[in-house]
Design an enzyme around this catalytic site. Structure first.
Site, mmCIF file in Angstrom:
data_model
loop_
_atom_site.group_PDB
_atom_site.id
_atom_site.type_symbol
_atom_site.label_atom_id
_atom_site.label_comp_id
_atom_site.label_asym_id
_atom_site.label_seq_id
_atom_site.Cartn_x
_atom_site.Cartn_y
_atom_site.Cartn_z
ATOM 1 N N TYR A 85 0.857 -1.229 -0.075
ATOM 2 C CA TYR A 85 0.079 -0.087 0.122
ATOM 3 C C TYR A 85 1.058 1.243 -0.061
ATOM 4 C CZ TYR A 85 -4.659 -1.822 0.449
ATOM 5 O OH TYR A 85 -6.036 -2.518 0.333
ATOM 6 N N GLU B 142 -8.746 -4.031 7.962
ATOM 7 C CA GLU B 142 -7.302 -4.255 8.711
ATOM 8 C C GLU B 142 -7.551 -3.393 10.235
ATOM 9 O OE1 GLU B 142 -4.472 -0.985 7.279
ATOM 10 O OE2 GLU B 142 -2.916 -2.137 8.173
#
Lengths: 382, 405
Positions: free
Chosen positions: B135, B251
């Site tokens: 990411y 997450e």
């Protein structure tokens, strides 16, 4: 921990609607301006009685509905949002629990039905100094031939000027500070030697100092055992604390909602102020704390319901947790409410001040956050 | 009602019986010792447990059974969790799979094609593959959407060039899920896609990052003409921002439990530690009353965090929906975890600042590392401030902030 039941959610809606229509904060303001002697509106209290809320923790055999503390908390929270003033907490929760947990069958049948239908107000007379200290009781109950003679003064008694009877924490042995030697007595307001002095506090609710000047009561006025009241007193107080925490959650929740609404509508520097990151983050942190506080309050009330008429250390911890968390968050939220509203927040015309004043009074009642942190640590043995 | 009380009680009995038969008693209550944040110890019984748990599908209890999951309802999974906890059992596969179970798996189940689900989900359920996530980039951390790593369409495959950073476990991962730029001309959130790459190829290199606490699971990851088949695009082309944001909600949800101090220090309560290192007064109270108060405030925060987690599970009533409230829980969990680590360091005094060597006890050395590594909790997975932006905008409905942070 379980979620609210469908029944509790329905009651929440009912209480919200009723409080918004019949006992909104505007009505409280009007009562404050009239300086109503009792510190609550009689018609509002009668309305609450018709709804059956004062009987929520009263057993069915004595005219109540016995629906439990979480259900009571749901109602207290919604009334807290509108600052609705009434003896619901003092009598319906604290007085009812004192009788339910410590009273004899005769005492219960004499008082619980009146509590449940709001025709009688029974309140707990516990503190004698500016701070909550149940074991600090000095008020003496001397044994006489026929019963007991009570001498001493109780301070800041909730609804003390309107009560029909007091559950008085007295000392039949030991010295102030001892858990041993405490006893509970049921004393009627009209009894010889009982006098009260109405107090006007910042939150404009009903409080009084109550003097017991050689009050003679019979042996049947004793609730529970002589000298061994500390455990049941803790249990009564823990229920009072969790219930008051639910009201505080409502006061804080409304403070939050009003503040959020303001952030969405107030324009400064050509923009809605809620778009400023510094303010958005403060709102986000308040909301996070609100959610954490709600979990503590609901967990304590739920644990009380699950425990039935018993008490445990885990339950005591949860009740202290809920009161301390509600106290800390309401303190923070009521201050944020004023600050984020800017100048209007400090005008009497706007409602923020009413919430701030109620916040501090509830924080100080039945033990502030410091009291409960100390108790929490002591219970855990460090 | 599929989750009636009777049915749940029946399931409780079955779960208990299976656990008693299959969970090796030798590793009971040793979860925090055998599996750390990103490592799994060598232990034969632990291996056996991983295999059995994976084969049963109970490492991923609520995932569909046709892909190797347990097929349980949320309420059954909660019963299983409680039964495991009662026996001292734990789920090591959430660590063994890297980001596979906590983040990538749920996202593939939601956005993946049938082929992608069949290819990737079963090995995750069995804990056979370790997943990393690409990411962050050196110039796109909290401002994730400004990422530059690009993927070009080469007919039958994608060609990937660029750099990622903070890729946990990239050096040991078999697979990586990456956000890549597939349309450089589109507005920044509209030109991003979610791509899956095999880590075992010459076009990918990793370099570990050392942190203030010492070694870390984080890596820098470099893509030089790395490739992946066209079928490894997850979700729509240039629609990766939505897929990626969804993964971040998973997450956050996975980071909502306060980790507390790991290792040996966690075996002792913070107040027991204070009594030992700070001492007590004549009444048995922690000798420093101001510290005692702060310990209590911390314990109350931890309890509140814990109760909120269970309230949110209860209110979801079997609905696995992951929502913006995960942001609240992530920040609350960061607060609690960091508060505890700070208190532990303060309580241990100079004994809590030892870096290495015999004069210090293991738990003292762990405390200092834990304190330092814990500083990352409020930064990774979307910083504290980013979570507050999400709460302000998505939950409270405040306008998009005008001053970005």
């Amino acid at each position: 921990m379980a979620a609210l039941t469908e029944e509790q959610n329905l009651l929440k809606e009912q209480a919200k609607t009723w409080a918004g229509e019949e006992a909104p904060v505007a009505k409280f303001r009007e009562m404050r301006d009239r300086k109503t002697e009792a510190g609550f509106d009689k018609a509002t209290w009668a309305g609450i009685g018709e709804l059956g809320w004062p009987g929520i923790v009263v057993p069915e055999a004595f005219g109540g509905v016995d629906m439990g503390h979480l259900t009571f908390g749901v109602v207290l929270e919604e009334l807290g949002r509108q600052l609705t003033a009434s003896p619901l907490l003092a009598s319906g929760l604290v007085g009812a629990n004192a009788l339910r947990l410590a009273g004899s069958e005769a005492q219960q049948s004499a008082w619980l039905p009146g509590i449940a239908d709001a025709t009688a107000i029974v309140t707990l007379a516990v503190d004698e100094r500016p701070h909550h200290a149940p074991y600090g009781t000095a008020l003496q109950a001397e044994k006489t031939g026929a019963g007991y003679r009570l001498s001493g003064e109780k301070k800041h008694v909730l609804e003390g000027g309107s009560a029909d009877a007091f559950v008085v924490v007295a000392r039949t042995g030991g010295k102030p500070g001892d858990a041993e030697g405490l006893s509970l007595f049921l004393v009627e307001a009209g009894q010889g030697g009982v006098s009260s002095q109405r107090l006007t506090l910042a939150d404009s609710r009903g409080y009084a100092n109550v003097n017991f000047d050689g009050v003679e009561v019979g042996a049947d006025a004793l609730l529970g055992s002589e000298g061994g009241a500390a455990p049941v007193l803790d249990q009564i107080l823990d229920r009072a604390r969790a219930g008051l925490a639910a009201e505080m959650l409502g006061v804080a929740g409304q403070s939050f909602d009003m503040t959020l609404d303001y952030l969405k509508n107030r324009v400064q520097f050509g923009e809605v102020i809620g778009g400023f990151q510094a303010l958005g983050h403060r709102a986000a942190e308040c909301f996070t704390k609100l959610e954490l506080t709600r979990s503590c309050v609901e967990a304590a009330l739920q644990a009380i319901d699950e425990a039935g008429d018993s008490h445990s250390q885990e339950l005591a911890l949860l009740c202290s947790l809920s009161k301390a968390k509600a106290g800390d968050f309401l303190h923070h939220m009521s201050n944020e409410m004023i600050q984020l509203h800017g100048g209007i927040g400090v005008t009497d015309e706007f409602d923020a001040g009413l919430y701030l004043k109620r916040a501090r009074a509830t924080e100080a009642t039945f033990g502030n956050a410091s009291f409960h942190r100390d108790r929490y640590a002591t219970l855990l043995g460090y | 009602m599929p989750d009636s009380t009777d049915a749940l009680e029946t399931f409780r009995g079955e779960a208990r019986a299976w656990l008693e038969e299959n969970f090796p008693k030798s590793i009971a209550h040793r979860g925090s010792e055998l599996i750390g944040m990103e490592h799994v110890a060598e232990d034969a019984d632990l291996d056996l447990w991983c295999q059995r748990l994976g084969a049963k599908g109970w490492a991923t209890p609520t995932w569909p059974s046709e892909y190797g999951g347990g097929g349980l309802s949320q309420l059954e999974a909660e019963v299983l969790r409680k039964e495991m906890s009662a026996l001292g059992a734990f789920n090591p596969l959430t660590v063994k799979a890297g980001m596979g179970i906590t983040m990538v798996g749920p996202t593939i189940l939601e956005y993946g094609t049938e082929e992608q689900k069949q290819r990737h989900i079963p090995p995750i359920c069995r804990g056979e593959v370790f997943w990393a996530l690409g990411y962050s980039e050196p110039n796109a951390g909290s401002d994730l959407a400004s990422l530059q790593c690009k993927a070009e369409d080469k007919g039958d495959h994608w060609l990937v060039n660029g750099q990622k950073t903070w890729t946990s476990g990239a050096n040991i991962a078999q697979w990586i899920g990456c956000l890549v730029r597939t349309d450089p001309d589109a507005p920044k959130r509209d030109g991003i896609s979610f791509l899956i790459l095999d880590m075992n190829q010459p076009g990918i290199e990793t370099r570990p990052i050392e942190l203030i606490a010492g070694a870390s699971p984080f890596c820098e990851t470099f893509f030089n003409d790395a490739t992946t088949p066209k079928g490894e695009l997850l979700g729509p082309l240039n629609g990766g921002w939505t897929v990626g944001k969804r993964l971040l909600q998973h997450e956050r949800a996975s980071q909502t439990g306060a980790r507390g101090a790991g290792g040996a220090a966690a075996k002792k309560s913070i107040h027991a530690l204070a009594k030992e290192y700070v001492g007590t007064d004549a009444e048995g109270r922690v000798a420093d009353p101001e510290l005692r108060t702060r310990i209590t405030a911390h314990l109350m925060n931890a309890k509140a965090q814990n109760l909120t987690l269970s309230r949110m599970i209860a209110e979801a009533r079997g609905n696995a929906k992951v929502s913006a409230t995960a942001s609240i829980m992530k920040n609350a969990a960061s607060d609690v975890s960091q508060e505890r680590a700070e208190l532990a360091i303060e309580i241990l005094g100079h004994s809590g600042l030892g870096w290495e060597g015999d004069p210090f006890e293991d738990h003292e050395l762990e405390a200092v590392r834990h304190w330092l590594s814990g500083k990352a909790i409020s930064i990774y997975g979307g910083s504290y401030e980013i979570q507050n932006n999400i709460i302000a905008k998505n939950i409270l409905g405040l306008p998009e902030s005008t001053q970005r942070g």
